[in-house]
Design a protein around this motif. Structure first.
Motif, PDB file in Angstrom:
ATOM      1  N   SER A  23      -8.327 -11.683  -0.668  1.00  0.00           N
ATOM      2  CA  SER A  23      -7.232 -12.355   0.023  1.00  0.00           C
ATOM      3  C   SER A  23      -7.128 -12.459   1.378  1.00  0.00           C
ATOM      4  O   SER A  23      -5.923 -12.885   2.014  1.00  0.00           O
ATOM      5  CB  SER A  23      -6.039 -12.019  -0.683  1.00  0.00           C
ATOM      6  OG  SER A  23      -5.425 -10.515  -0.576  1.00  0.00           O
ATOM      7  N   ILE A  24      -7.740 -11.674   2.081  1.00  0.00           N
ATOM      8  CA  ILE A  24      -8.034 -11.648   3.457  1.00  0.00           C
ATOM      9  C   ILE A  24      -8.262 -12.910   4.204  1.00  0.00           C
ATOM     10  O   ILE A  24      -9.314 -13.482   3.657  1.00  0.00           O
ATOM     11  CB  ILE A  24      -8.749 -10.320   4.206  1.00  0.00           C
ATOM     12  CG1 ILE A  24      -8.010  -9.054   3.876  1.00  0.00           C
ATOM     13  CG2 ILE A  24      -9.054 -10.355   5.565  1.00  0.00           C
ATOM     14  CD1 ILE A  24      -8.724  -7.838   4.277  1.00  0.00           C
ATOM     15  N   ASN A  25      -7.799 -13.299   5.178  1.00  0.00           N
ATOM     16  CA  ASN A  25      -8.221 -14.551   5.730  1.00  0.00           C
ATOM     17  C   ASN A  25      -9.497 -14.302   6.698  1.00  0.00           C
ATOM     18  O   ASN A  25      -9.463 -13.506   7.770  1.00  0.00           O
ATOM     19  CB  ASN A  25      -7.134 -15.229   6.687  1.00  0.00           C
ATOM     20  CG  ASN A  25      -6.451 -16.432   6.012  1.00  0.00           C
ATOM     21  OD1 ASN A  25      -7.341 -17.217   5.375  1.00  0.00           O
ATOM     22  ND2 ASN A  25      -5.178 -16.658   6.111  1.00  0.00           N
ATOM     23  N   MET A  83      -9.615 -13.844  -5.457  1.00  0.00           N
ATOM     24  CA  MET A  83      -9.306 -12.691  -6.349  1.00  0.00           C
ATOM     25  C   MET A  83      -8.894 -11.608  -5.142  1.00  0.00           C
ATOM     26  O   MET A  83      -9.678 -11.563  -4.222  1.00  0.00           O
ATOM     27  CB  MET A  83     -10.152 -12.276  -7.153  1.00  0.00           C
ATOM     28  CG  MET A  83      -9.799 -10.892  -8.054  1.00  0.00           C
ATOM     29  SD  MET A  83     -11.226 -10.286  -8.909  1.00  0.00           S
ATOM     30  CE  MET A  83     -10.886  -8.481  -9.467  1.00  0.00           C
ATOM     31  N   SER A  84      -7.672 -10.925  -5.425  1.00  0.00           N
ATOM     32  CA  SER A  84      -7.506  -9.822  -4.448  1.00  0.00           C
ATOM     33  C   SER A  84      -8.101  -8.718  -4.657  1.00  0.00           C
ATOM     34  O   SER A  84      -8.076  -8.363  -5.990  1.00  0.00           O
ATOM     35  CB  SER A  84      -5.861  -9.608  -4.441  1.00  0.00           C
ATOM     36  OG  SER A  84      -5.579  -8.487  -3.753  1.00  0.00           O
ATOM     37  N   PHE A  85      -8.930  -8.241  -3.774  1.00  0.00           N
ATOM     38  CA  PHE A  85      -9.754  -6.832  -4.102  1.00  0.00           C
ATOM     39  C   PHE A  85      -8.884  -5.907  -3.681  1.00  0.00           C
ATOM     40  O   PHE A  85      -9.591  -4.461  -3.515  1.00  0.00           O
ATOM     41  CB  PHE A  85     -11.014  -6.999  -3.403  1.00  0.00           C
ATOM     42  CG  PHE A  85     -12.073  -7.864  -4.341  1.00  0.00           C
ATOM     43  CD1 PHE A  85     -12.456  -7.456  -5.384  1.00  0.00           C
ATOM     44  CD2 PHE A  85     -12.230  -9.238  -4.218  1.00  0.00           C
ATOM     45  CE1 PHE A  85     -13.518  -8.204  -6.105  1.00  0.00           C
ATOM     46  CE2 PHE A  85     -12.807  -9.947  -4.704  1.00  0.00           C
ATOM     47  CZ  PHE A  85     -13.697  -9.491  -5.756  1.00  0.00           C
ATOM     48  N   GLY A  86      -7.604  -5.836  -3.483  1.00  0.00           N
ATOM     49  CA  GLY A  86      -6.729  -4.528  -3.065  1.00  0.00           C
ATOM     50  C   GLY A  86      -7.225  -3.625  -1.859  1.00  0.00           C
ATOM     51  O   GLY A  86      -7.892  -4.143  -0.732  1.00  0.00           O
ATOM     52  N   ILE A 145     -12.118 -35.822  -8.189  1.00  0.00           N
ATOM     53  CA  ILE A 145     -11.475 -34.843  -7.595  1.00  0.00           C
ATOM     54  C   ILE A 145     -12.346 -33.798  -6.719  1.00  0.00           C
ATOM     55  O   ILE A 145     -13.263 -33.379  -7.255  1.00  0.00           O
ATOM     56  CB  ILE A 145     -10.428 -34.260  -8.335  1.00  0.00           C
ATOM     57  CG1 ILE A 145      -9.606 -35.010  -9.203  1.00  0.00           C
ATOM     58  CG2 ILE A 145      -9.645 -32.919  -7.654  1.00  0.00           C
ATOM     59  CD1 ILE A 145      -8.882 -34.752 -10.446  1.00  0.00           C
ATOM     60  N   MET A 146     -12.140 -33.366  -5.600  1.00  0.00           N
ATOM     61  CA  MET A 146     -12.732 -32.266  -5.069  1.00  0.00           C
ATOM     62  C   MET A 146     -11.714 -31.016  -4.910  1.00  0.00           C
ATOM     63  O   MET A 146     -10.820 -31.101  -4.292  1.00  0.00           O
ATOM     64  CB  MET A 146     -13.190 -32.767  -3.422  1.00  0.00           C
ATOM     65  CG  MET A 146     -14.071 -31.753  -2.793  1.00  0.00           C
ATOM     66  SD  MET A 146     -14.694 -32.332  -1.242  1.00  0.00           S
ATOM     67  CE  MET A 146     -15.826 -33.344  -1.801  1.00  0.00           C
ATOM     68  N   VAL A 147     -12.436 -29.941  -5.169  1.00  0.00           N
ATOM     69  CA  VAL A 147     -11.444 -28.660  -5.182  1.00  0.00           C
ATOM     70  C   VAL A 147     -12.266 -27.877  -4.443  1.00  0.00           C
ATOM     71  O   VAL A 147     -13.562 -27.544  -5.004  1.00  0.00           O
ATOM     72  CB  VAL A 147     -11.082 -28.223  -6.568  1.00  0.00           C
ATOM     73  CG1 VAL A 147     -10.601 -26.572  -6.359  1.00  0.00           C
ATOM     74  CG2 VAL A 147      -9.965 -29.048  -6.975  1.00  0.00           C
ATOM     75  N   VAL A 148     -11.968 -27.098  -3.281  1.00  0.00           N
ATOM     76  CA  VAL A 148     -12.719 -26.031  -2.618  1.00  0.00           C
ATOM     77  C   VAL A 148     -12.176 -24.670  -2.864  1.00  0.00           C
ATOM     78  O   VAL A 148     -10.804 -24.485  -2.404  1.00  0.00           O
ATOM     79  CB  VAL A 148     -12.764 -26.229  -0.916  1.00  0.00           C
ATOM     80  CG1 VAL A 148     -13.628 -25.385  -0.410  1.00  0.00           C
ATOM     81  CG2 VAL A 148     -13.328 -27.836  -0.736  1.00  0.00           C
ATOM     82  N   SER A 149     -12.634 -23.965  -3.211  1.00  0.00           N
ATOM     83  CA  SER A 149     -12.241 -22.559  -3.632  1.00  0.00           C
ATOM     84  C   SER A 149     -13.217 -21.326  -3.262  1.00  0.00           C
ATOM     85  O   SER A 149     -14.248 -21.445  -2.286  1.00  0.00           O
ATOM     86  CB  SER A 149     -12.006 -22.558  -5.071  1.00  0.00           C
ATOM     87  OG  SER A 149     -11.293 -21.320  -5.366  1.00  0.00           O
ATOM     88  N   HIS A 150     -13.249 -20.393  -4.145  1.00  0.00           N
ATOM     89  CA  HIS A 150     -14.001 -19.030  -3.681  1.00  0.00           C
ATOM     90  C   HIS A 150     -14.861 -18.810  -5.070  1.00  0.00           C
ATOM     91  O   HIS A 150     -14.554 -19.028  -6.186  1.00  0.00           O
ATOM     92  CB  HIS A 150     -12.977 -17.865  -3.399  1.00  0.00           C
ATOM     93  CG  HIS A 150     -11.964 -18.195  -2.719  1.00  0.00           C
ATOM     94  ND1 HIS A 150     -12.121 -18.183  -0.978  1.00  0.00           N
ATOM     95  CD2 HIS A 150     -10.830 -19.013  -2.435  1.00  0.00           C
ATOM     96  CE1 HIS A 150     -11.262 -18.507  -0.304  1.00  0.00           C
ATOM     97  NE2 HIS A 150     -10.287 -19.236  -1.229  1.00  0.00           N
ATOM     98  N   GLY A 151     -15.866 -17.834  -4.684  1.00  0.00           N
ATOM     99  CA  GLY A 151     -16.721 -17.361  -5.936  1.00  0.00           C
ATOM    100  C   GLY A 151     -16.334 -16.837  -7.024  1.00  0.00           C
ATOM    101  O   GLY A 151     -16.611 -17.403  -8.001  1.00  0.00           O
ATOM    102  N   VAL A 152     -15.551 -15.993  -6.925  1.00  0.00           N
ATOM    103  CA  VAL A 152     -14.907 -15.212  -8.018  1.00  0.00           C
ATOM    104  C   VAL A 152     -13.956 -16.075  -8.836  1.00  0.00           C
ATOM    105  O   VAL A 152     -14.103 -16.160 -10.194  1.00  0.00           O
ATOM    106  CB  VAL A 152     -14.230 -13.842  -7.606  1.00  0.00           C
ATOM    107  CG1 VAL A 152     -13.440 -13.329  -8.928  1.00  0.00           C
ATOM    108  CG2 VAL A 152     -15.035 -13.006  -7.236  1.00  0.00           C
ATOM    109  N   THR A 153     -13.139 -16.783  -8.099  1.00  0.00           N
ATOM    110  CA  THR A 153     -12.261 -17.514  -8.863  1.00  0.00           C
ATOM    111  C   THR A 153     -12.979 -18.775  -9.453  1.00  0.00           C
ATOM    112  O   THR A 153     -12.443 -19.308 -10.601  1.00  0.00           O
ATOM    113  CB  THR A 153     -11.265 -18.159  -7.849  1.00  0.00           C
ATOM    114  OG1 THR A 153     -10.478 -17.267  -7.021  1.00  0.00           O
ATOM    115  CG2 THR A 153     -10.211 -19.189  -8.252  1.00  0.00           C
ATOM    116  N   ILE A 154     -13.967 -19.249  -8.626  1.00  0.00           N
ATOM    117  CA  ILE A 154     -14.720 -20.450  -9.406  1.00  0.00           C
ATOM    118  C   ILE A 154     -15.406 -20.053 -10.872  1.00  0.00           C
ATOM    119  O   ILE A 154     -15.259 -20.727 -11.746  1.00  0.00           O
ATOM    120  CB  ILE A 154     -15.560 -21.191  -8.610  1.00  0.00           C
ATOM    121  CG1 ILE A 154     -14.873 -21.781  -7.135  1.00  0.00           C
ATOM    122  CG2 ILE A 154     -16.586 -22.115  -9.004  1.00  0.00           C
ATOM    123  CD1 ILE A 154     -15.706 -22.469  -6.352  1.00  0.00           C
TER     124      ILE A 154
END
Length: 204
Positions: A23-25, A83-86, A145-154
């Motif tokens: 979740s870090i930018n 995903m937050s990796f804490g 529809i185009m959705v841009v996300s992240h590896g774990v989430t996808i």
């Protein structure tokens, strides 16, 4: 028919350093922006009606590069974030393995059972990801529809769509700026392409 182009963000410096981003930018690297530009040049040949993105910078920046080429506004949605990796965020995989061996071993062997200190559980990531995608699909029936996300989430979303258990998490690969095409037909969703990176083939 509704078409969903599910895309992973471009490369970041932390990707190349094997650091947990979560979740870090983290901004795109120069290479990541180039990857996004190549993808944008490819996707301009497709009819895209709307673009949604995670609210984290690396995904949003990728989406904006696409949106500028496609002349389409990008809408941010927090439910698409990674995903937050804490406590692992910012650490390299080697540091995680060294300092959190027990948790790391579970994450790598039974990801669906992992309970990362301070982080999210994979099932919760899948739940919010699927809810977000279903809301987007419902709102945009019959559109591309185009959705841009992240590896774990996808990966968790795709497994959910395919009704495959999360224990199979590592059996799917998601490279930077890959395209996954899912068609929502009258009898249900169909995976048409998975981890498509044809636009990157000429990168040396």
């Amino acid at each position: 028919m509704t078409k969903l182009y599910l895309i992973r963000h471009g490369q970041t410096k932390w990707n190349t350093e094997s650091r947990a981003q979560g979740s870090i930018n983290v901004a795109l690297s120069k290479e990541g922006r180039y990857q996004a530009t190549l993808l944008a040049n490819r996707m301009k040949n497709y009819e895209i009606d709307c673009i949604y993105s995670s609210d984290l910078d690396r995904a949003y920046e990728t989406a904006v590069i696409l949106g500028e080429k496609l002349n389409t506004e990008v809408k941010k949605i927090s439910g698409l974030r990674e995903m937050s990796f804490g406590e692992w965020e910012g650490l390299t995989h080697e540091n995680i393995k060294k300092n959190y061996l027990e948790h790391y071993t579970v994450w790598r062997s039974k990801p669906h059972e992992a309970n990362i200190p301070g982080g999210e559980k994979l099932i919760d990531v899948q739940k919010r990801g699927l809810e977000t995608i279903n809301d987007i699909i419902t709102e945009n029936k019959g559109k591309n529809i185009m959705v841009v996300s992240h590896g774990v989430t996808i990966k968790s979303i795709i497994l959910g769509i395919m009704d495959i258990d999360l224990s199979n998490f590592y059996k799917i690969r998601q490279d930077n700026t890959c395209v996954n095409l899912i068609e929502y037909r009258d009898y249900g969703p169909v995976i048409v392409t998975l981890n498509d990176t044809a636009h990157l083939e000429n990168i040396k």
